[in-house]
Design a protein around this motif. Structure first.
Motif, PDB file in Angstrom:
ATOM      1  N   SER A  62      11.181  12.524   6.365  1.00 53.20           N
ATOM      2  CA  SER A  62      10.417  11.317   6.591  1.00 53.20           C
ATOM      3  C   SER A  62      10.407  10.497   7.944  1.00 53.20           C
ATOM      4  CB  SER A  62      10.547  10.460   5.345  1.00 53.20           C
ATOM      5  OG  SER A  62      11.907   9.502   5.406  1.00 53.20           O
TER       6      SER A  62
ATOM      7  N   HIS B 137       8.433  12.451  10.499  1.00 48.49           N
ATOM      8  CA  HIS B 137       7.086  12.372  10.636  1.00 48.49           C
ATOM      9  C   HIS B 137       6.612  10.903  10.587  1.00 48.49           C
ATOM     10  CE1 HIS B 137       5.952  16.128   7.849  1.00 48.49           C
ATOM     11  NE2 HIS B 137       6.776  16.363   8.963  1.00 48.49           N
ATOM     12  N   ASP B 138       7.574   9.868  10.109  1.00 47.95           N
ATOM     13  CA  ASP B 138       7.278   8.648  10.636  1.00 47.95           C
ATOM     14  C   ASP B 138       7.209   8.354  12.024  1.00 47.95           C
ATOM     15  OD1 ASP B 138       6.967   8.118   7.951  1.00 47.95           O
ATOM     16  OD2 ASP B 138       8.756   6.884   7.747  1.00 47.95           O
TER      17      ASP B 138
ATOM     18  N   MET C 263       1.625   8.010  13.404  1.00 44.76           N
ATOM     19  CA  MET C 263       2.228   7.034  12.437  1.00 44.76           C
ATOM     20  C   MET C 263       2.918   5.885  13.055  1.00 44.76           C
ATOM     21  SD  MET C 263       1.789   8.507   9.330  1.00 44.76           S
ATOM     22  CE  MET C 263       3.207   7.999   8.181  1.00 44.76           C
TER      23      MET C 263
ATOM     24  N   ASP D  98       8.368  19.461   7.545  1.00 44.80           N
ATOM     25  CA  ASP D  98       8.057  20.155   6.425  1.00 44.80           C
ATOM     26  C   ASP D  98       9.063  21.288   6.047  1.00 44.80           C
ATOM     27  OD1 ASP D  98       5.576  19.171   6.695  1.00 44.80           O
ATOM     28  OD2 ASP D  98       4.743  20.775   7.643  1.00 44.80           O
TER      29      ASP D  98
ATOM     30  N   ALA E 295       9.803  10.805  -3.580  1.00 44.34           N
ATOM     31  CA  ALA E 295       9.440  11.127  -2.317  1.00 44.34           C
ATOM     32  C   ALA E 295       7.722  11.442  -2.272  1.00 44.34           C
ATOM     33  CB  ALA E 295      10.015  12.533  -1.836  1.00 44.34           C
ATOM     34  N   GLY E 296       7.162  11.317  -3.224  1.00 42.14           N
ATOM     35  CA  GLY E 296       5.695  11.562  -3.405  1.00 42.14           C
ATOM     36  C   GLY E 296       4.545  10.294  -3.323  1.00 42.14           C
ATOM     37  N   ALA E 297       3.585  10.760  -3.708  1.00 44.38           N
ATOM     38  CA  ALA E 297       2.615   9.560  -3.812  1.00 44.38           C
ATOM     39  C   ALA E 297       2.862   8.298  -4.660  1.00 44.38           C
ATOM     40  CB  ALA E 297       1.143  10.219  -4.186  1.00 44.38           C
TER      41      ALA E 297
ATOM     42  N   VAL F 209       5.897   8.219   0.067  1.00 46.28           N
ATOM     43  CA  VAL F 209       4.821   8.449   0.782  1.00 46.28           C
ATOM     44  C   VAL F 209       3.577   7.484   0.385  1.00 46.28           C
ATOM     45  CG1 VAL F 209       2.887  10.190   1.111  1.00 46.28           C
ATOM     46  CG2 VAL F 209       5.044  10.937   0.981  1.00 46.28           C
TER      47      VAL F 209
ATOM     48  N   GLN G 189       4.347   4.273   2.278  1.00 41.44           N
ATOM     49  CA  GLN G 189       3.899   4.381   3.684  1.00 41.44           C
ATOM     50  C   GLN G 189       2.338   4.272   3.678  1.00 41.44           C
ATOM     51  OE1 GLN G 189       5.740   4.430   6.267  1.00 41.44           O
ATOM     52  NE2 GLN G 189       4.197   5.108   7.866  1.00 41.44           N
ATOM     53  N   MET G 190       1.678   4.772   2.844  1.00 43.78           N
ATOM     54  CA  MET G 190       0.264   4.536   2.804  1.00 43.78           C
ATOM     55  C   MET G 190      -0.181   3.193   2.799  1.00 43.78           C
ATOM     56  SD  MET G 190      -2.393   6.358   3.266  1.00 43.78           S
ATOM     57  CE  MET G 190      -4.312   6.598   3.427  1.00 43.78           C
TER      58      MET G 190
ATOM     59  N   LYS H 254       8.154   2.433  -0.520  1.00 45.90           N
ATOM     60  CA  LYS H 254       8.362   3.506   0.785  1.00 45.90           C
ATOM     61  C   LYS H 254       9.814   3.293   1.147  1.00 45.90           C
ATOM     62  CE  LYS H 254       7.774   2.316   5.800  1.00 45.90           C
ATOM     63  NZ  LYS H 254       7.370   1.370   6.819  1.00 45.90           N
TER      64      LYS H 254
END
Length: 303
Positions: A82, A85-86, A91, A117, A150-152, A156, A159-160, A189
């Protein structure tokens, strides 16, 4: 492990780093560059607080550190993915992480994406292995728990919400974010992985429903405390000490606890959360001393 919290943190950090290093080395990585980038993302220091929570929560139930290491390492792999990617330009666009160049600066953006990934999928490969726990039902519960964290509906998704609050979408910054909005956003988050750390330890230790609930209350408090402390560091910290750029939240228009509560209000909330975390550990008595110290460490940390 030592009773001294810094020593215990350091021992866990070293053990987790060694486990991740061995796991990357043992995997049939198609690209040496990818493996180096994965190491850069995971082995460049850090407090390893999330895996520490796994180890110490499991220890409440007599689980040895070595037995908790696979789950702890899996969680750290997700956290480090994370961060890689952040930090990307799309981002947070950061150049510094843990006092060293971020993965996309040390390598390139495409490599940073792929390294992230790879670490994410490596985490589930670790959790699914028998070394994590001999009981397949426990392993399945850990996989499900980390996927959700970790997901939606976890990191994640948070973060959105953070990007939306910045004004990245739909024509500008969202107006009128209140304390509950920020608490929910940061609870996803930042807090979701911290909560999973305690959940994982409880699952490895075959905790009762009441013990799960106590650790959930503790982890909810420290999750919010961690983010408030992070917000304070962004305002008051020095980049050389914090290990990353500071002062970026206000510049980006981010919704933060400090922005809403002010410095003194944030400090007061932080103190109250530490008390809540300590109170949640009461059922475990002296066995939870280190976790109680960790709550105060989270509030008082300088990086």
């Amino acid at each position: 492990m030592h009773d001294d919290l810094p020593a215990a943190l350091a021992e866990t950090a070293d053990a987790v780093a060694a486990y991740i290093d061995r796991t990357i080395a043992a995997s049939a990585t198609a690209s040496a560059r990818l493996a180096r980038a994965m190491r850069h993302a995971t082995l460049g220091g850090g407090k390893r607080l999330r895996p520490f929570l796994v180890v110490e929560s499991a220890a409440l139930f007599g689980v040895a550190r070595a037995a908790a290491l696979p789950a702890a390492a899996a969680l750290e792999c997700v956290h480090c993915y994370s961060l890689a990617h952040d930090d990307l330009p799309a981002m947070d666009n950061d150049d510094l992480r843990r006092g060293q160049p971020t993965v996309h600066r040390a390598y390139d953006e495409a490599t940073a994406i792929l390294a992230g990934d790879a670490l994410l999928t490596l985490a589930f490969e670790i959790l699914g292995g028998e070394e994590t726990d001999p009981d397949p039902a426990v392993r399945a519960a850990l996989v499900l728990g980390l996927a959700r964290a970790a997901g939606a509906d976890g990191m994640v998704g948070g973060q959105m919400l953070d990007l939306a609050a910045e004004g990245r979408f739909d024509g500008g910054r969202q107006p009128g974010l209140g304390i509950e909005d920020i608490r929910r956003m940061q609870g996803l988050k930042t807090g979701a992985l911290l909560r999973f750390g305690c959940e994982a330890g409880a699952r490895l230790g075959r905790a009762s429903a009441a013990e799960h609930a106590a650790l959930a209350a503790y982890s909810a408090a420290i999750g919010t405390a961690f983010q408030i402390a992070d917000d304070l560091l962004d305002v008051e910290g020095e980049a050389g000490t914090v290990g990353k750029a500071v002062g970026k939240d206000a510049a980006a228009g981010k919704a933060t606890f400090v922005g809403l509560l002010g410095l003194e209000g944030a400090r007061h909330a932080l103190s109250r959360l530490v008390e809540e975390a300590e109170a949640a550990l009461a059922p475990f008595g002296s066995r939870a001393t280190r976790l109680a110290k960790a709550a105060r460490f989270i509030a008082e940390r300088q990086n």
